[in-house]
Design a protein around this motif. Sequence first.
Motif, short mmCIF file in Angstrom:
data_model
loop_
_atom_site.label_atom_id
_atom_site.label_comp_id
_atom_site.label_asym_id
_atom_site.label_seq_id
_atom_site.Cartn_x
_atom_site.Cartn_y
_atom_site.Cartn_z
N PHE A 103 0.82 -1.21 0.00
CA PHE A 103 0.00 0.00 0.00
C PHE A 103 0.86 1.27 0.00
CE2 PHE A 103 -3.49 -2.82 1.37
CZ PHE A 103 -4.48 -2.36 0.52
N TYR A 104 2.08 1.20 0.53
CA TYR A 104 2.95 2.37 0.45
C TYR A 104 3.26 2.71 -1.00
CZ TYR A 104 7.17 5.24 0.53
OH TYR A 104 8.09 6.24 0.30
N GLU A 105 3.61 1.70 -1.78
CA GLU A 105 3.90 1.95 -3.19
C GLU A 105 2.65 2.49 -3.91
OE1 GLU A 105 6.77 1.90 -4.41
OE2 GLU A 105 8.02 0.44 -3.34
N PHE A 106 1.49 1.96 -3.54
CA PHE A 106 0.24 2.41 -4.14
C PHE A 106 -0.06 3.86 -3.76
CE2 PHE A 106 -4.34 3.15 -3.53
CZ PHE A 106 -4.78 3.04 -4.83
N PHE A 107 -0.02 4.17 -2.45
CA PHE A 107 -0.37 5.52 -2.01
C PHE A 107 0.67 6.55 -2.44
CE2 PHE A 107 -3.09 3.33 1.24
CZ PHE A 107 -4.29 3.92 0.85
N LYS A 108 1.93 6.14 -2.51
CA LYS A 108 2.96 7.07 -2.98
C LYS A 108 2.65 7.49 -4.42
CE LYS A 108 7.17 5.52 -3.78
NZ LYS A 108 8.58 5.08 -3.61
N LYS A 109 2.30 6.53 -5.27
CA LYS A 109 1.93 6.85 -6.64
C LYS A 109 0.61 7.63 -6.70
CE LYS A 109 2.14 6.43 -11.19
NZ LYS A 109 0.96 7.20 -11.53
N TYR A 110 -0.35 7.25 -5.87
CA TYR A 110 -1.67 7.89 -5.86
C TYR A 110 -1.57 9.36 -5.47
CZ TYR A 110 -6.56 8.70 -4.56
OH TYR A 110 -7.84 9.21 -4.46
N TYR A 111 -0.84 9.64 -4.39
CA TYR A 111 -0.70 11.03 -3.95
C TYR A 111 0.18 11.84 -4.90
CZ TYR A 111 -2.80 9.47 0.45
OH TYR A 111 -3.66 8.96 1.40
N SER A 112 1.15 11.19 -5.54
CA SER A 112 1.97 11.89 -6.54
C SER A 112 1.12 12.31 -7.73
CB SER A 112 3.11 10.99 -7.01
OG SER A 112 4.02 10.73 -5.97
N ASP A 113 0.20 11.44 -8.15
CA ASP A 113 -0.68 11.77 -9.27
C ASP A 113 -1.61 12.93 -8.91
OD1 ASP A 113 0.44 9.84 -10.84
OD2 ASP A 113 -1.14 8.37 -10.53
N ILE A 114 -2.11 12.94 -7.67
CA ILE A 114 -2.98 14.04 -7.22
C ILE A 114 -2.22 15.36 -7.20
CG2 ILE A 114 -4.27 14.96 -5.26
CD1 ILE A 114 -5.09 12.13 -4.56
N ALA A 115 -1.00 15.32 -6.71
CA ALA A 115 -0.19 16.54 -6.60
C ALA A 115 0.28 17.03 -7.96
CB ALA A 115 1.01 16.29 -5.69
N GLY A 116 0.51 16.11 -8.89
CA GLY A 116 1.07 16.48 -10.18
C GLY A 116 2.58 16.42 -10.15
N PRO A 117 3.22 16.28 -11.32
CA PRO A 117 4.68 16.09 -11.37
C PRO A 117 5.47 17.18 -10.66
CG PRO A 117 3.69 15.70 -13.52
CD PRO A 117 2.61 16.27 -12.66
N GLU A 118 5.08 18.44 -10.84
CA GLU A 118 5.85 19.54 -10.26
C GLU A 118 5.82 19.52 -8.73
OE1 GLU A 118 5.97 24.46 -10.20
OE2 GLU A 118 4.63 23.40 -11.59
N TYR A 119 4.61 19.45 -8.17
CA TYR A 119 4.49 19.49 -6.72
C TYR A 119 4.93 18.17 -6.08
CZ TYR A 119 2.01 23.91 -7.10
OH TYR A 119 1.69 25.21 -7.35
N ALA A 120 4.74 17.07 -6.78
CA ALA A 120 5.19 15.78 -6.24
C ALA A 120 6.70 15.76 -6.09
CB ALA A 120 4.75 14.64 -7.16
N THR A 121 7.42 16.41 -7.01
CA THR A 121 8.87 16.49 -6.92
C THR A 121 9.29 17.51 -5.85
OG1 THR A 121 9.10 15.93 -9.25
CG2 THR A 121 10.99 16.99 -8.20
N LYS A 122 8.58 18.62 -5.80
CA LYS A 122 8.93 19.69 -4.86
C LYS A 122 8.67 19.28 -3.42
CE LYS A 122 8.07 24.64 -4.05
NZ LYS A 122 7.29 25.83 -4.52
N TYR A 123 7.60 18.53 -3.19
CA TYR A 123 7.22 18.15 -1.83
C TYR A 123 7.30 16.64 -1.63
CZ TYR A 123 5.38 22.91 -1.86
OH TYR A 123 5.26 24.28 -1.97
N LYS A 124 8.37 16.05 -2.09
CA LYS A 124 8.55 14.60 -1.97
C LYS A 124 8.40 14.09 -0.53
CE LYS A 124 12.39 14.46 -4.29
NZ LYS A 124 13.66 13.97 -4.89
#
Length: 368
Positions: free
Chosen positions: A148-169
């Motif tokens: 579920f960590y791998e799932f939620f990490k991808k899920y929240y990254s998709d919600i944030a979008g590439p820019e914010y997912a990278t900025k707020y890793k």
Amino acid sequence: MALSDNSRQSLLPNFLYSSSSSSSFASSSSSSSSSSTLLSKTVSNYSEKKKSLMIQSPSEPLGKIEMYSPQFYAACTVGGALCCGLTHMAVTPLDVVKCNMQIDPAKYKSVTSGFGVLLKEQGVKGFFRGWAPTLLGYSAQGACKYGFYEFFKKYYSDIAGPEYATKYKPLIYLAGSASAEVIADIALCPFEAVKVRVQTQPGFARGLSDGLPKFVKSEGALGLYKGMVPLWGRQIPYTMMKFTSFETIVENIYKHVIPTPKDQCSNTLQLGVSFAGGYAAGIFCALISHPADNLVSFLNNAKGATVGDAVKNLGLWGLFTRGLPVRIFMIGTLTAAQWSIYDAFKVFVGLPTTGGVTPAPATLPAKM
């Protein structure tokens, strides 16, 4: 990471490998046999060039696994079950001594004396009391935690979008690990309750098979979840620290310590980084989660006890320090071994190790 056939084909223009285009081109040149021969050689050369541009995964004995596909999450779930179940079972002797130090500090005064008392009173078998609920409970927890960590990490990254997912890793890591641990602890809690009772009350039961029904008869089915809130209090901060610090430490090792890019490092070196990052993360985990660990041990050992009773009995200082040195050693070793096993399994099935600078695709849908 292995590329799919479609991604491999995109490395060259379509007309260079499309069978329909090639046949059309060949038919238009059928008037000259020499031109046909030249065309055949040209297509063959482009085919060889295309093959040379293909990127192979580090290991593919079980076939190709696409990142963030159901097979990917299944592999992470299996890897999580293996790394958590096996490592927790391996440190059962340390866990038995730790739990008894938390419950009866007058008798189990230190790690050394604790092992001596346990050996004298219960023999070698005493060191492995509760191994079955430990193996099954932490296998279930690990499967949910890592999958579920791998799932939620991808899920929240998709919600944030590439820019914010990278900025707020770090925030993505914290949110993903916390969400996964909420589910993982529901799977662990009944086994943890039986384990602590078996380990700290020698006459209670031999193990899981007789301990579980005896516990339910004594406490009721809901009694198995009596320590749910303290378990969340222990495991959620622990897991948030475990995953976030690991990912951050590993990324910094590849950035500042190892001059070679991660994708050019050998599998052995990458697994060494996983072990080092895991041990450092484990020390932070032990410090942040130890008070709740004392509460879980106390509540599962004393029938009808409350959190207030635990704090009053242990004292504020004891809540933070009782059994801490042995837990730092245990959790540091445990966490390092877990990340090593987990990443070794990922490499075995053809996936990249966790952390570092490997980019996560932002276009694939998160699915479980």
